[in-house]
Motif scaffolding. Structure first.
Motif, PDB file in Angstrom:
ATOM      1  N   GLU A   1      48.337  50.195  20.655  1.00  0.00           N
ATOM      2  CA  GLU A   1      49.450  50.359  21.604  1.00  0.00           C
ATOM      3  C   GLU A   1      49.116  49.838  22.998  1.00  0.00           C
ATOM      4  OE1 GLU A   1      47.686  52.761  20.181  1.00  0.00           O
ATOM      5  OE2 GLU A   1      47.659  54.633  21.343  1.00  0.00           O
ATOM      6  N   SER A   2      47.852  49.482  23.230  1.00  0.00           N
ATOM      7  CA  SER A   2      47.517  48.978  24.562  1.00  0.00           C
ATOM      8  C   SER A   2      46.845  47.611  24.478  1.00  0.00           C
ATOM      9  CB  SER A   2      46.614  49.969  25.286  1.00  0.00           C
ATOM     10  OG  SER A   2      45.402  50.133  24.571  1.00  0.00           O
ATOM     11  N   ALA A   3      47.243  46.815  23.477  1.00  0.00           N
ATOM     12  CA  ALA A   3      46.659  45.481  23.321  1.00  0.00           C
ATOM     13  C   ALA A   3      46.785  44.714  24.640  1.00  0.00           C
ATOM     14  CB  ALA A   3      47.369  44.719  22.196  1.00  0.00           C
ATOM     15  N   GLY A   4      45.697  44.083  25.052  1.00  0.00           N
ATOM     16  CA  GLY A   4      45.698  43.397  26.335  1.00  0.00           C
ATOM     17  C   GLY A   4      44.983  44.219  27.390  1.00  0.00           C
ATOM     18  N   GLY A   5      44.940  45.552  27.182  1.00  0.00           N
ATOM     19  CA  GLY A   5      44.167  46.422  28.055  1.00  0.00           C
ATOM     20  C   GLY A   5      44.688  46.514  29.481  1.00  0.00           C
ATOM     21  N   LEU A   6      43.775  46.811  30.426  1.00  0.00           N
ATOM     22  CA  LEU A   6      44.109  46.945  31.853  1.00  0.00           C
ATOM     23  C   LEU A   6      45.211  47.983  32.072  1.00  0.00           C
ATOM     24  CD1 LEU A   6      44.190  43.098  32.651  1.00  0.00           C
ATOM     25  CD2 LEU A   6      42.257  44.662  32.967  1.00  0.00           C
ATOM     26  N   VAL A   7      45.211  49.012  31.246  1.00  0.00           N
ATOM     27  CA  VAL A   7      46.300  49.992  31.249  1.00  0.00           C
ATOM     28  C   VAL A   7      46.328  50.803  32.552  1.00  0.00           C
ATOM     29  CG1 VAL A   7      47.230  52.061  30.115  1.00  0.00           C
ATOM     30  CG2 VAL A   7      46.344  50.145  28.738  1.00  0.00           C
ATOM     31  N   GLY A   8      45.166  51.379  32.916  1.00  0.00           N
ATOM     32  CA  GLY A   8      45.109  52.243  34.097  1.00  0.00           C
ATOM     33  C   GLY A   8      45.383  51.476  35.382  1.00  0.00           C
ATOM     34  N   SER A   9      44.781  50.311  35.526  1.00  0.00           N
ATOM     35  CA  SER A   9      44.967  49.531  36.756  1.00  0.00           C
ATOM     36  C   SER A   9      46.392  48.991  36.871  1.00  0.00           C
ATOM     37  CB  SER A   9      43.939  48.393  36.820  1.00  0.00           C
ATOM     38  OG  SER A   9      43.883  47.684  35.600  1.00  0.00           O
ATOM     39  N   THR A  10      46.965  48.630  35.727  1.00  0.00           N
ATOM     40  CA  THR A  10      48.355  48.143  35.749  1.00  0.00           C
ATOM     41  C   THR A  10      49.295  49.249  36.226  1.00  0.00           C
ATOM     42  OG1 THR A  10      47.886  46.590  33.962  1.00  0.00           O
ATOM     43  CG2 THR A  10      50.203  47.139  34.346  1.00  0.00           C
ATOM     44  N   ALA A  11      49.048  50.488  35.749  1.00  0.00           N
ATOM     45  CA  ALA A  11      49.879  51.621  36.166  1.00  0.00           C
ATOM     46  C   ALA A  11      49.717  51.874  37.670  1.00  0.00           C
ATOM     47  CB  ALA A  11      49.501  52.869  35.372  1.00  0.00           C
TER      48      ALA A  11
END
Lengths: 391, 391
Positions: free
Chosen positions: A131-141
């Motif tokens: 569900e988070s392919a590509g990553g950078l989840v926290g910083s993007t938020a």
């Protein structure tokens, strides 16, 4: 300005974190969202809390720490706390611990900048979960959150994950930006046929098209961008029998370059070459872009200050990052820069990740020195008064 | 010598056989050893028996027919009765029915050669069953059996399964021999690595080695044998991720050439090229031969007689067969030759197999005419008296 980080604490904290989620062979399994990942972030949170700092999770799962009762604005420093499957103990973790060390040093020494520095351990940089392919989840938020308005900039230190610094004998390197990355699906359609009775001239060999574009990828990239990199990591021929001319073929291609313009040029040449080869092999072929991360160019003033901090420790050279980092996303919102320490042997995403202790210590010290240069500069711009921040 | 085959019976028998083991789309599933295959052979056996001929299965499953109470020696004619999965109605079946038609014509007309011709429907030419990989099961058994000593030679008619005859406008073609076929496993070992941070110069990209040898296969073959053919039908990269430099790669290569000497030359060049490419990419690679079928060169005297029979029907040209046939195995034991009729569009091993009725009839007539030339020649050699065989 002769503040010194605590080298023993830095190394001992790194060792502690490297035991959370470790397998028998020392490889780390702190995949974002797992119990081990949560245990790691909880330990980071607790470690800062016992030092008397204010810590908190945001709704995404990023872990922040700063001095109690401060009102900002803050210079953000940090990296990510998660790992890939069977990852190393430095990728992300080093930058998190180094940032915590910098904040604690400022805090303990009662430095006025201590009120204007916040550390972060980003959630899910690696993007291992489907569900988070590509990553950078926290910083993007964070980049899209209200909290970003309280921040004046971002600094991140990371291991290089390559061999350039080791080969050049560099201990520290300012990072100018991060390559843009695009991925493509190559789909070739020909005609499945008898591999003995179908003469060369009558063939529509989809496999030859895929093999030829994979073989030419490197020269296509280098002709456009001498610093460009690429990869063909996946290929298959259909139906997949030794005595059947492939009627279909597919491959996944990845390109990385220092600017979106270079990526555009490579993409155009790749497309033209694929069309030419497909025509030569009497096949139809399609190049479909399946993902694109833009190239990041770090803030010139912040980069200069980071460069100065690195130079004070010895010879250095500006490098381009070929791996993605949270700094890439944050740089779209805040003045940002990064610095690298070397990776012995270039190993990363494996239990062979290693950087000598002296370089880890030197890097954290350089991060502190960079904070001491960058924070006043960005804060002055923000609050309009240099006086309040003087030591 | 104005014997005529019965065109209606030939075509009607072909139609009948094409309904045994047929799927909804007309594709045939008479895979050797299945019920459908057995039903097909039983029907061939019965069809000849009701004509008053002596029929028998040998212990391998080949179905023979000849005149009752004859003592040989015999000229053997035939082809195979089995199909690939979803195969066509002519591959093998046409040669079987044509041979039966030739024997029945000789028998009905009371021709003295009728006592010296035997027809065969070979068991398991295609080799679909795991236990018979490589195929040619029935003919291989016959070549090593006692019955081979009772035979003076072998003739086979088959569809071309390619487009050379159609393109050249030929109705019939004598076949000079069958290409030798060798298969290889290419195994490449490099170093799995981060596709962004590993510079070109530091890579050991196993995928590039596999793609490059696949791309060069065609030119390597053609440089040794302008009539050579090859295929790369299978390829894979490990671990198989877009952002990981392949640490391993494998491919299956097949080469076909008109002589074993040409195959040796291609194999040597393939091996040398693979070594060179692997060295350029800092990888180790191995070319392992996994199977080899020698090239077959048909008997010059039998071939000349077959060529004459074809010439009598119009323009013709000698062809090399790029597909394997039972005639290949039999030619190691008995004077052998083949002839081809065209394949419309070159389709084979599919329900698109087609040859116009007129060409099917012409082919069976040419087979009869070839038998009338070849049988006396080989029998005279065997029994030493041409008189007994005169019409």
């Amino acid at each position: 300005m002769s503040l010194r980080i605590n080298a023993d604490r830095l190394l001992s904290d790194l060792t502690h974190l490297s035991q959370i989620g470790a397998g028998q062979d020392g490889a780390l399994w702190r995949i974002a969202g797992t119990k081990a990942d949560r245990a790691g972030r909880d330990w980071l949170d607790k470690t800062m809390r016992v030092e008397g700092l204010h810590t908190y999770y945001d709704e995404t799962g990023n872990v922040f720490s700063r001095r109690r009762n401060t009102t900002g604005p803050w210079l953000l420093i940090g990296s990510h706390a998660d790992t890939v499957p069977a990852g190393g103990h430095l990728d992300g973790a080093y930058g998190v611990i180094a940032a915590m060390e910098v904040l604690r040093t400022l805090h303990e020494e009662g430095h006025p900048l201590a009120d204007h520095v916040e550390s972060v351990a980003w959630f899910d940089e690696e993007g291992v979960r489907p569900e988070s392919a590509g990553g950078l989840v926290g910083s993007t938020a964070l980049a899209g959150s209200a909290h970003a308005a309280d921040l004046v900039g971002y600094l991140e230190i990371h291991i290089e994950q390559g061999r350039r610094m080791e080969k050049a004998g560099l201990n520290l390197a300012p990072v100018t930006g991060i390559v843009g990355v695009r991925r493509y699906q190559v789909s070739v359609s020909g005609q499945e046929n008898h591999a003995g009775t179908t003469m060369w001239v009558d063939r529509q060999d989809a496999g030859r098209v895929a093999a030829r574009i994979v073989a030419e990828l490197k020269s296509i990239i280098l002709a456009v961008d001498p610093k460009g990199i690429g990869n063909a990591g996946v290929i298959s021929f259909g139906p997949g029998a030794a005595n059947v001319v492939p009627g279909t073929a597919s491959a996944e291609l990845e390109i990385r370059a220092s600017s979106d313009r270079a990526l555009d040029g490579i993409e155009a040449d790749l497309d033209a070459t694929l069309s030419r080869i497909a025509a030569e092999e009497n096949c139809a072929a399609e190049l479909v872009r399946i993902s694109a991360k833009p190239a990041a160019h770090f803030d010139q003033r912040v980069l200069s200050a980071v460069h100065e901090a690195c130079l004070e420790k010895g010879r250095t050279d500006q490098l381009l990052s070929y791996a993605g980092h949270d700094a890439s996303v944050i740089s779209t919102r805040l003045p940002t820069a990064m610095m690298f320490v070397p990776s012995t042997g270039g190993f990363s995403h494996s239990n062979k990740e290693h950087t000598p202790d002296e370089q880890l210590v030197l890097g954290a010290q350089a991060l502190l020195d960079a904070v001491l240069k960058v924070a006043p500069m960005l804060l002055e711009q923000e609050v309009g008064s240099p006086v309040a921040l003087a030591a």
